[in-house]
Design an enzyme around this catalytic site. Structure first.
Site, PDB file in Angstrom:
ATOM      1  N   GLU A  16      -3.503  -6.394   0.764  1.00  0.00           N
ATOM      2  CA  GLU A  16      -2.290  -5.751   0.253  1.00  0.00           C
ATOM      3  C   GLU A  16      -1.348  -6.831  -0.276  1.00  0.00           C
ATOM      4  O   GLU A  16      -0.866  -7.667   0.484  1.00  0.00           O
ATOM      5  CB  GLU A  16      -1.638  -4.946   1.397  1.00  0.00           C
ATOM      6  CG  GLU A  16      -0.266  -4.411   1.100  1.00  0.00           C
ATOM      7  CD  GLU A  16      -0.167  -3.699  -0.232  1.00  0.00           C
ATOM      8  OE1 GLU A  16      -0.836  -2.680  -0.427  1.00  0.00           O
ATOM      9  OE2 GLU A  16       0.595  -4.197  -1.102  1.00  0.00           O
ATOM     10  N   LYS A  17      -1.080  -6.779  -1.579  1.00  0.00           N
ATOM     11  CA  LYS A  17      -0.344  -7.863  -2.244  1.00  0.00           C
ATOM     12  C   LYS A  17       1.133  -7.961  -1.885  1.00  0.00           C
ATOM     13  O   LYS A  17       1.773  -8.946  -2.222  1.00  0.00           O
ATOM     14  CB  LYS A  17      -0.497  -7.741  -3.757  1.00  0.00           C
ATOM     15  CG  LYS A  17       0.089  -6.477  -4.356  1.00  0.00           C
ATOM     16  CD  LYS A  17      -0.103  -6.455  -5.860  1.00  0.00           C
ATOM     17  CE  LYS A  17       0.379  -5.181  -6.478  1.00  0.00           C
ATOM     18  NZ  LYS A  17      -0.692  -4.218  -6.707  1.00  0.00           N
ATOM     19  N   HIS A  18       1.696  -6.964  -1.223  1.00  0.00           N
ATOM     20  CA  HIS A  18       3.128  -6.996  -0.920  1.00  0.00           C
ATOM     21  C   HIS A  18       3.484  -7.692   0.392  1.00  0.00           C
ATOM     22  O   HIS A  18       4.645  -7.983   0.636  1.00  0.00           O
ATOM     23  CB  HIS A  18       3.685  -5.571  -0.867  1.00  0.00           C
ATOM     24  CG  HIS A  18       3.742  -4.928  -2.209  1.00  0.00           C
ATOM     25  ND1 HIS A  18       2.721  -4.153  -2.689  1.00  0.00           N
ATOM     26  CD2 HIS A  18       4.692  -4.972  -3.164  1.00  0.00           C
ATOM     27  CE1 HIS A  18       3.040  -3.737  -3.902  1.00  0.00           C
ATOM     28  NE2 HIS A  18       4.227  -4.221  -4.217  1.00  0.00           N
ATOM     29  N   HIS A  47       0.968 -10.586  -6.990  1.00  0.00           N
ATOM     30  CA  HIS A  47       1.922  -9.509  -7.243  1.00  0.00           C
ATOM     31  C   HIS A  47       2.559  -9.719  -8.617  1.00  0.00           C
ATOM     32  O   HIS A  47       2.851 -10.847  -8.992  1.00  0.00           O
ATOM     33  CB  HIS A  47       3.021  -9.497  -6.158  1.00  0.00           C
ATOM     34  CG  HIS A  47       3.926  -8.320  -6.292  1.00  0.00           C
ATOM     35  ND1 HIS A  47       4.987  -8.301  -7.166  1.00  0.00           N
ATOM     36  CD2 HIS A  47       3.906  -7.104  -5.695  1.00  0.00           C
ATOM     37  CE1 HIS A  47       5.581  -7.124  -7.080  1.00  0.00           C
ATOM     38  NE2 HIS A  47       4.946  -6.377  -6.199  1.00  0.00           N
ATOM     39  N   HIS A  53       8.926  -4.946 -12.543  1.00  0.00           N
ATOM     40  CA  HIS A  53       8.233  -4.919 -11.256  1.00  0.00           C
ATOM     41  C   HIS A  53       8.168  -6.329 -10.684  1.00  0.00           C
ATOM     42  O   HIS A  53       7.481  -7.185 -11.239  1.00  0.00           O
ATOM     43  CB  HIS A  53       6.823  -4.348 -11.476  1.00  0.00           C
ATOM     44  CG  HIS A  53       6.039  -4.162 -10.222  1.00  0.00           C
ATOM     45  ND1 HIS A  53       4.694  -3.891 -10.221  1.00  0.00           N
ATOM     46  CD2 HIS A  53       6.405  -4.195  -8.907  1.00  0.00           C
ATOM     47  CE1 HIS A  53       4.255  -3.766  -8.989  1.00  0.00           C
ATOM     48  NE2 HIS A  53       5.279  -3.960  -8.155  1.00  0.00           N
ATOM     49  N   CYS A 117       9.947  -5.334  -2.629  1.00  0.00           N
ATOM     50  CA  CYS A 117       9.499  -5.111  -4.010  1.00  0.00           C
ATOM     51  C   CYS A 117      10.379  -4.012  -4.599  1.00  0.00           C
ATOM     52  O   CYS A 117      10.593  -2.982  -3.959  1.00  0.00           O
ATOM     53  CB  CYS A 117       8.036  -4.682  -4.024  1.00  0.00           C
ATOM     54  SG  CYS A 117       7.490  -4.070  -5.639  1.00  0.00           S
ATOM     55  N   HIS A 120       7.884  -0.974  -4.792  1.00  0.00           N
ATOM     56  CA  HIS A 120       7.065  -0.539  -3.650  1.00  0.00           C
ATOM     57  C   HIS A 120       7.704  -0.786  -2.286  1.00  0.00           C
ATOM     58  O   HIS A 120       7.026  -0.689  -1.264  1.00  0.00           O
ATOM     59  CB  HIS A 120       5.688  -1.198  -3.721  1.00  0.00           C
ATOM     60  CG  HIS A 120       4.965  -0.874  -4.986  1.00  0.00           C
ATOM     61  ND1 HIS A 120       4.796  -1.783  -6.003  1.00  0.00           N
ATOM     62  CD2 HIS A 120       4.423   0.296  -5.423  1.00  0.00           C
ATOM     63  CE1 HIS A 120       4.146  -1.200  -7.012  1.00  0.00           C
ATOM     64  NE2 HIS A 120       3.914   0.053  -6.678  1.00  0.00           N
TER      65      HIS A 120
HETATM   66 FE   FE2 Z   1       5.220  -4.117  -6.055  1.00  0.00          FE
END
Ligand code: FE2
Length: 132
Positions: A16-18, A47, A53, A117, A120
């Site tokens: 999960e990139k966050h 990310h 974004h 983010c 997100h």
């Molecule tokens: Fe994001």
């Protein structure tokens, strides 16, 4: 009542990139000696960093073992995401979403990090540190 813990997400940073990844610059932290810490987002899966974004900020805390309240160690706010008077993604100026810092403690405990983010939401991670 809705609480922050209900909306701050946890996951495996490798998938999960966050998720903020906490890296300590040594295996053994010595009592009262500054050590380096890096918190980065997108270590395994990059990310996006665009005007639309991006990661807005990272906050870092430290909770010593057997204590109830964390200490606020640092904040990093990332304010440049390619925007300019020409429009979104036109400036070529970008702040990257990672932070390097140093702190010291005489107690073992847990470093906690939160990241945000703009699309997100809130994410967290933690890393235990031993102090000798
Ligand atoms: Fe994001």
């Amino acid at each position: 009542m809705l609480e922050l813990k209900d909306v701050i997400k946890v996951d495996d940073w490798k998938k999960e990139k966050h998720v903020p990844v906490i890296s300590i610059d040594r295996d053994i932290v010595k009592k009262g000696e500054y050590f380096g810490l890096e918190v980065s987002v997108g270590k395994s899966i990059e990310h996006p960093n665009t005007t639309a974004h991006h990661i807005r900020w990272i906050s870092v805390y430290f909770l010593p073992d057997k204590e109830k309240f964390p200490y606020h160690i640092a904040d990093a706010t990332f304010n440049a995401h390619g925007e300019s008077v020409e429009g979104a993604d036109t400036s070529t100026v970008y702040s990257n979403h990672n932070v390097k810092l140093e702190f010291k403690t005489e107690k073992p405990g847990t470093v906690l990090a939160a990241s945000y983010c703009n699309i997100h939401g809130l994410w967290q991670n933690s890393e235990k540190i031993q102090v000798l």
